[in-house]
Design a protein around this motif. Structure first.
Motif, mmCIF file in Angstrom:
data_model
loop_
_atom_site.group_PDB
_atom_site.id
_atom_site.type_symbol
_atom_site.label_atom_id
_atom_site.label_comp_id
_atom_site.label_asym_id
_atom_site.label_seq_id
_atom_site.Cartn_x
_atom_site.Cartn_y
_atom_site.Cartn_z
ATOM 1 N N ARG A 1 49.389 35.355 -10.315
ATOM 2 C CA ARG A 1 48.816 36.512 -9.610
ATOM 3 C C ARG A 1 47.398 36.795 -10.103
ATOM 4 O O ARG A 1 46.478 36.992 -9.310
ATOM 5 N N ASP A 2 47.226 36.811 -11.416
ATOM 6 C CA ASP A 2 45.907 37.059 -11.992
ATOM 7 C C ASP A 2 44.916 35.963 -11.588
ATOM 8 O O ASP A 2 43.750 36.237 -11.297
ATOM 9 N N ARG A 3 45.406 34.715 -11.576
ATOM 10 C CA ARG A 3 44.537 33.589 -11.210
ATOM 11 C C ARG A 3 44.080 33.700 -9.764
ATOM 12 O O ARG A 3 42.914 33.446 -9.452
ATOM 13 N N LEU A 4 44.994 34.064 -8.872
ATOM 14 C CA LEU A 4 44.637 34.152 -7.461
ATOM 15 C C LEU A 4 43.614 35.257 -7.230
ATOM 16 O O LEU A 4 42.612 35.057 -6.538
ATOM 17 N N LEU A 5 43.845 36.408 -7.821
ATOM 18 C CA LEU A 5 42.892 37.506 -7.684
ATOM 19 C C LEU A 5 41.539 37.139 -8.294
ATOM 20 O O LEU A 5 40.486 37.394 -7.703
ATOM 21 N N ALA A 6 41.555 36.514 -9.463
ATOM 22 C CA ALA A 6 40.307 36.114 -10.123
ATOM 23 C C ALA A 6 39.579 35.043 -9.318
ATOM 24 O O ALA A 6 38.345 35.057 -9.221
ATOM 25 N N PHE A 7 40.340 34.111 -8.733
ATOM 26 C CA PHE A 7 39.701 33.075 -7.928
ATOM 27 C C PHE A 7 38.976 33.688 -6.739
ATOM 28 O O PHE A 7 37.823 33.359 -6.465
ATOM 29 N N GLU B 1 48.777 26.380 -3.808
ATOM 30 C CA GLU B 1 49.709 26.245 -4.944
ATOM 31 C C GLU B 1 50.061 27.610 -5.540
ATOM 32 O O GLU B 1 51.227 27.882 -5.834
ATOM 33 N N LEU B 2 49.065 28.452 -5.711
ATOM 34 C CA LEU B 2 49.338 29.778 -6.275
ATOM 35 C C LEU B 2 50.179 30.615 -5.318
ATOM 36 O O LEU B 2 51.116 31.310 -5.742
ATOM 37 N N LEU C 1 53.854 32.355 -5.858
ATOM 38 C CA LEU C 1 53.984 33.807 -5.774
ATOM 39 C C LEU C 1 54.769 34.282 -4.554
ATOM 40 O O LEU C 1 55.431 35.322 -4.616
ATOM 41 N N ARG C 2 54.643 33.570 -3.461
ATOM 42 C CA ARG C 2 55.279 33.983 -2.200
ATOM 43 C C ARG C 2 55.931 32.780 -1.524
ATOM 44 O O ARG C 2 55.442 32.285 -0.504
ATOM 45 N N PRO C 3 57.055 32.301 -2.056
ATOM 46 C CA PRO C 3 57.708 31.137 -1.445
ATOM 47 C C PRO C 3 58.229 31.413 -0.035
ATOM 48 O O PRO C 3 58.585 30.485 0.686
ATOM 49 N N ASP C 4 58.227 32.663 0.376
ATOM 50 C CA ASP C 4 58.736 33.050 1.694
ATOM 51 C C ASP C 4 57.698 32.918 2.807
ATOM 52 O O ASP C 4 58.023 33.139 3.973
ATOM 53 N N ILE C 5 56.466 32.557 2.495
ATOM 54 C CA ILE C 5 55.427 32.469 3.524
ATOM 55 C C ILE C 5 54.949 31.027 3.663
ATOM 56 O O ILE C 5 55.213 30.186 2.805
ATOM 57 N N ASP C 6 54.234 30.751 4.734
ATOM 58 C CA ASP C 6 53.607 29.446 4.917
ATOM 59 C C ASP C 6 52.305 29.464 4.106
ATOM 60 O O ASP C 6 51.237 29.855 4.594
ATOM 61 N N ALA C 7 52.419 29.063 2.860
ATOM 62 C CA ALA C 7 51.311 29.186 1.905
ATOM 63 C C ALA C 7 50.071 28.429 2.353
ATOM 64 O O ALA C 7 48.948 28.911 2.170
ATOM 65 N N GLU C 8 50.244 27.282 2.965
ATOM 66 C CA GLU C 8 49.090 26.490 3.377
ATOM 67 C C GLU C 8 48.279 27.211 4.458
ATOM 68 O O GLU C 8 47.040 27.275 4.375
ATOM 69 N N ILE C 9 48.957 27.781 5.442
ATOM 70 C CA ILE C 9 48.257 28.490 6.513
ATOM 71 C C ILE C 9 47.645 29.789 5.991
ATOM 72 O O ILE C 9 46.493 30.122 6.296
ATOM 73 N N VAL C 10 48.390 30.524 5.195
ATOM 74 C CA VAL C 10 47.869 31.786 4.657
ATOM 75 C C VAL C 10 46.659 31.516 3.761
ATOM 76 O O VAL C 10 45.664 32.244 3.817
#
Length: 191
Positions: free
Chosen positions: A91-97, A137-138, A142-151
């Motif tokens: 979570r921290d990495r995604l926000l920092a990125f 990847e992040l 964090l959210r395995p319930d969503i389509d992470a690639e599209i989001v």
């Protein structure tokens, strides 16, 4: 991922830095249309041939400028300290990125605008692929319930268009940074 380039002579290194600094200053002060090889050479105190020899063209010069902050951010993500680096929670990495990515765009706005009007950077597929994989990847973690690639793609695409340049040029960079954080946090909130 360190940029792998051969060691250069100290005078070549000074000239390279002077050329890049002069170009960046010209972009900040006058915008991309003001960047010509003649003007850069004069501002950097080098011959125009030196710029052509080193960068090949105006596009090559601007590509080099785009590459520097992109490589720095990539290195920070891969091997830097928290919160960007690998030892921080996802979570921290995604926000920092996204804060780092937004700052990269804000700090280099005129360069980014010029970059978007040129043929693609030789490493653009590498840069964009890296951002997309990292974000995906992040998000998967964090959210395995969503389509992470599209989001991930949608989050990154939010930096395209005219909104970001307009906000930066009208002095709303802080508001933009806050909105980027809110956008990422909204994705992280599970339903």
């Amino acid at each position: 991922m360190a940029d792998q380039r051969p060691r250069e002579r100290s005078d070549a290194s000074r000239n390279r830095r002077a050329i890049l600094d002069a170009t960046r200053a010209m972009l900040l002060e006058h915008g991309a249309q003001a960047v010509t090889m003649d003007r850069v050479a004069a501002a950097a105190g080098v011959g125009k041939g030196t710029i052509f020899h080193r960068f090949g063209s105006r596009a090559g010069l601007l590509h080099e400028l785009v590459g520097e902050p992109a490589i720095e951010l990539m290195c920070a993500v891969q091997e830097g300290p928290p919160p960007l680096g690998p030892d921080a929670p996802a979570r921290d990495r995604l926000l920092a990125f996204f804060e780092g990515f937004a700052r990269l765009v804000i700090d280099n706005l005129e360069l980014i605008v010029a970059y978007n009007a040129m043929p693609p950077h030789p490493r653009s597929a590498e840069f964009h692929g890296f951002w997309a994989r990292h974000t995906t990847e992040l998000l998967r973690e964090l959210r395995p319930d969503i389509d992470a690639e599209i989001v991930a793609g949608l989050l990154l695409a939010s930096f395209g268009g005219e909104l970001v340049p307009t906000m930066v040029r009208t002095g709303e960079s802080d508001r933009l940074l806050e909105a980027v954080r809110e956008l990422v946090e909204s994705v992280l909130r599970a339903p």
